[in-house]
Design a protein around this motif. Structure first.
Motif, PDB file in Angstrom:
ATOM      1  N   CYS A   1       2.104   5.359 -73.863  1.00  0.00           N
ATOM      2  CA  CYS A   1       1.756   4.321 -72.212  1.00  0.00           C
ATOM      3  C   CYS A   1       0.972   3.292 -72.766  1.00  0.00           C
ATOM      4  O   CYS A   1      -0.322   3.035 -73.332  1.00  0.00           O
TER       5      CYS A   1
ATOM      6  N   CYS B   1       9.549   1.531 -65.841  1.00  0.00           N
ATOM      7  CA  CYS B   1       8.825   1.992 -67.658  1.00  0.00           C
ATOM      8  C   CYS B   1       9.477   1.112 -68.452  1.00  0.00           C
ATOM      9  O   CYS B   1      10.445   1.049 -68.531  1.00  0.00           O
TER      10      CYS B   1
ATOM     11  N   CYS C   1       4.960   0.968 -63.632  1.00  0.00           N
ATOM     12  CA  CYS C   1       5.378   2.240 -62.519  1.00  0.00           C
ATOM     13  C   CYS C   1       4.941   2.135 -61.469  1.00  0.00           C
ATOM     14  O   CYS C   1       5.326   1.933 -59.796  1.00  0.00           O
TER      15      CYS C   1
ATOM     16  N   CYS D   1       0.703  -0.163 -68.710  1.00  0.00           N
ATOM     17  CA  CYS D   1       1.204  -2.215 -67.888  1.00  0.00           C
ATOM     18  C   CYS D   1       0.264  -2.070 -66.760  1.00  0.00           C
ATOM     19  O   CYS D   1       0.848  -2.677 -65.392  1.00  0.00           O
TER      20      CYS D   1
END
Ligand code: SF4
Ligand code: SF4
Lengths: 261, 435
Positions: free
Chosen positions: B305, B380, B311, B308
């Motif tokens: 992950c 994503c 999502c 950012c």
């Protein structure tokens, strides 16, 4: 609606030694929810008009288990699935059509592993095929020029990549469609999925269905079209919250088509 | 004394490599704490996804501005790494610009010219990134889970890149011979005048210092990765390769449940039968209450992950003020996994029950707010699936703890008793025909 519908029931048809080509999976919402029942009837009107050889399970149909599964109750889901599969397989069902993206998704994707392998269609895909095959003719003057926006149901769009079928149907109707800012793969959920339909939302500063209705109203539509009984309920409620029910209707694509036959 | 530079360089190189290898080992061990899941099918499609999404940044431009800037930084990063190859060879053998005579001034100059242009573009992009985060304060960078370390981490990386790019350009600007050649000093020729008043010796000192700082910076960066969301520059590749290929709406059918359901439905099964000799007697656990109940791809997701927040900024629950943030689900999973890993390190590789689990990080309130809409999965840029973790945690709550919200219990009871989520009679299923 007082039109006479022809709704063959699987047990009766099979008792007469016949095998319907399609099973129409009505779904719990389509069977019991007052608003969704109208969608069910509209779709049957289309099936009848196109002389589709179909049957419903009637009282032998049971919840697909979708809501239970999304809520995390895998036991209940699989019990429902296995029970339904027993019935479907006993009737040697090969092709299924349904108006509910949730049933569509679980029947198409999650049943096969448990022994239920069918060709499954969402009703928008099915109607599109009927039109392409010339089985029904759509009059393009009923809604001609009406301002329409389409809300993508999550379980039809992102979940299964079906974005075009419902839009093609709107094109047949000659309506004036405007896309919302968030549409197709960036569409915003109506707030009902994941079993949220059956519970109050967690604390927040807004209801999801209101936010989505605002997305729709920003296109200044006369009709908000969708293809899911749950989205329909959520957006209808949203339109009421926004006090726009006098100006904006929330309709299933099947209802638009049925009214244009 | 002549070789002291070379020796120092080799020591640093080996040290950096050793430390990095050690971190990678820990990383792999932790990911392997997850349950088995088979993601070896369909390799050609998996390669395609990796090339398209990780290598080709295929999903980045869903947000055009940040997407394009990111591509600049990404391409720049890769290209400038070719220059690092020269730096390493020069460092080990004490050469200076070893590729220059090999390639000839023309080609070498062209290459360095390209590097300089990219270094400059990266510098600009990184400054814009910094402004987006700290001046414009784009909402997704200021959510609750971004306080403290995650925010500092993101800025640190930006400063790092600014410094590295500047050092590279300064190094070229103060290389008097390189400037005199006038081949490839596309950007550095404009920086050179700043230093031209200094003696050649001073300029050489600055050049050497910039060279050393640049390569030391890169070694530090390499070893900083493990502690940072910047691990994604490596893990994006395996992560997109092993990502789910099935339709997003298809949830897994829990195999432990299937076993029990089939047993219940099988008329020949003896419900009181003793388990067979040698049969697995450990009771199957349903769903996930801790990271070790998740599968290894979900754990790989957590390390990949990038924080950012694409999502979270498309999550209907988060957009309407609920506590749920899919990014936080991934960060919490990673942090808990790190905790479990450290616990193992402190106890000779064996996990010592600490009385905690994933629910100490992620609350039920978050878990129940999800609409399973798949927006987070769709958005994503590296194909992470936060929804699958939420689902496993719901399964645990419902099947192990019977801890669903009351309204959902009612719904499930209805399904169980009358085959519909509402309290209607199964016998009325066809009433719609007559209405
Ligand atoms: S699937 Fe759940 S977590 Fe992901 S965006 Fe939708 S509501 Fe948010
Ligand atoms: S899960 Fe994906 S979209 Fe969400 S923050 Fe992490 S990298 Fe970004």
């Amino acid at each position: 609606m007082s039109e006479q519908l022809i709704v063959p029931v699987m047990a009766d048809v099979v008792a007469q030694g016949k095998q319907p080509e399609y099973l129409f999976w009505v779904g719990s919402a389509g069977s019991f929810d007052d608003r969704a029942k109208k969608i069910t009837r509209a779709f049957v009107k289309i099936l009848n008009k196109a002389n589709v050889d179909f049957a419903v399970l009637g009282i032998e149909e049971s919840s697909s288990g979708d809501a239970a599964k999304r809520a995390g109750n895998e036991f209940l889901f699989q019990m429902q699935a296995v029970t339904n599969i027993e019935v479907l397989n006993a009737y040697e069902v090969k092709k299924i059509v349904t108006c509910c993206p949730h049933s569509y998704n679980t029947l198409k994707n999650e049943y096969p592993e448990l022994g239920g392998k069918y060709e499954v269609f969402h009703h928008t895909q099915f109607i599109q095929q009927l039109i392409s095959a010339g089985k029904i003719k759509v009059a393009n003057n009923t809604f001609k020029g009406k301002k329409v926006t389409f809300h993508d149901p999550c379980y039809l769009g992102r979940a299964n990549g079906v974005y075009e079928a419902p839009r093609d149907l709107l094109n047949f109707l000659g309506v004036n469609t405007t896309e919302m800012k968030r549409h197709k793969s960036t569409s915003l959920c109506c707030g009902a999925g994941g079993a949220q339909m059956f519970k109050d939302a967690e604390p927040g500063d807004k209801e999801i269905n209101v936010l989505r209705t605002e997305d729709a109203l920003a296109t200044q539509p006369e009709i908000i079209a969708t293809g899911c009984p749950f989205c329909n309920t959520m957006l209808t409620d949203g339109v009421k919250v926004k006090e726009q029910e006098a100006n904006v209707q929330v309709l299933d694509v099947a209802e638009l088509i049925a009214a244009s036959l | 004394m002549q070789y002291i530079d070379n020796i120092l360089f080799v020591v640093l190189l080996i040290g950096a490599g050793w430390f990095f290898a050690k971190n990678v080992k820990t990383l792999i061990r932790n990911i392997k704490l997850g349950q088995d899941v088979d993601r070896t099918d369909n390799t050609s499609e998996r390669w395609k996804n990796m090339v398209k999404i990780a290598l080709g940044q295929g999903k980045m431009t869903r947000r055009p501005v940040s997407g394009l800037l990111h591509i600049v930084v990404y391409v720049g990063f890769i290209i400038i790494n070719i220059e690092v190859l020269e730096i390493i060879i020069d460092g080990v053998f004490g050469t200076h610009r070893v590729f220059q005579p090999l390639l000839g001034n023309g080609i070498y100059g062209f290459l360095i010219g390209v590097f300089e242009v990219f270094a400059f573009m990266v510098l600009v992009a990184v400054i814009v990134f910094w402004i987006r985060r700290n001046v414009i304060k784009i909402k997704r960078f200021w959510k609750d889970e971004m306080k403290g370390w995650p925010k500092a981490d993101a800025n640190w990386i930006l400063y790092f890149e600014m410094v590295l790019m500047s050092l590279f350009l300064i190094m070229n600007a103060t290389d008097v011979h390189f400037q005199a050649l006038n081949h490839g000093n596309v950007i550095s020729q404009f920086i050179a005048p700043l230093f031209s008043g200094l003696s050649e010796a001073t300029q050489h000192l600055i050049e050497t210092s910039a060279w050393w700082l640049h390569i030391i910076g890169i070694f530090i960066f390499l070893n900083y990765l493990y502690y940072s969301k910047h691990l994604h520059i490596l893990l994006a590749f395996p992560n997109t390769f092993f990502a789910n290929l099935k339709p997003k709406g298809q949830f897994t059918n829990d195999a432990n449940v299937t076993k029990e359901v089939m047993l219940m439905m099988d008329p020949d099964a003896d419900p009181y039968a003793m388990p067979e000799e040698g049969a697995d007697e450990v009771l199957a656990k349903f769903g996930a209450s801790d990271v070790t109940d998740l599968n290894w791809v979900q754990l790989l997701n957590a390390y990949t992950c990038t924080e950012c927040g694409r999502c979270t900024s498309s999550c209907p629950a988060n957009l309407t003020g609920k506590k749920l943030s899919p990014r936080k689900i991934m960060m919490d999973t990673r942090d808990r996994l790190e905790e479990v890993g450290k616990n193992m390190d402190a106890n000779n590789g064996v996990f010592n029950d600490d009385g905690k689990n994933l629910f100490d990080w992620i609350t039920k309130e978050e878990i129940w707010a999800c609409t399973s809409c798949n927006a987070c999965v769709e958005e994503c840029p590296v194909n992470i699936d936060p929804l699958s973790i939420i689902t496993e945690m719901r399964r645990y709550l419902v099947m192990e703890e019977s801890a669903a919200p009351q309204e959902l219990n009612n719904m499930m009871q209805n399904v169980e008793n009358n085959g519909a989520p509402w309290p209607y009679n199964q016998m009325d299923r066809l009433n719609w025909v007559k209405e």
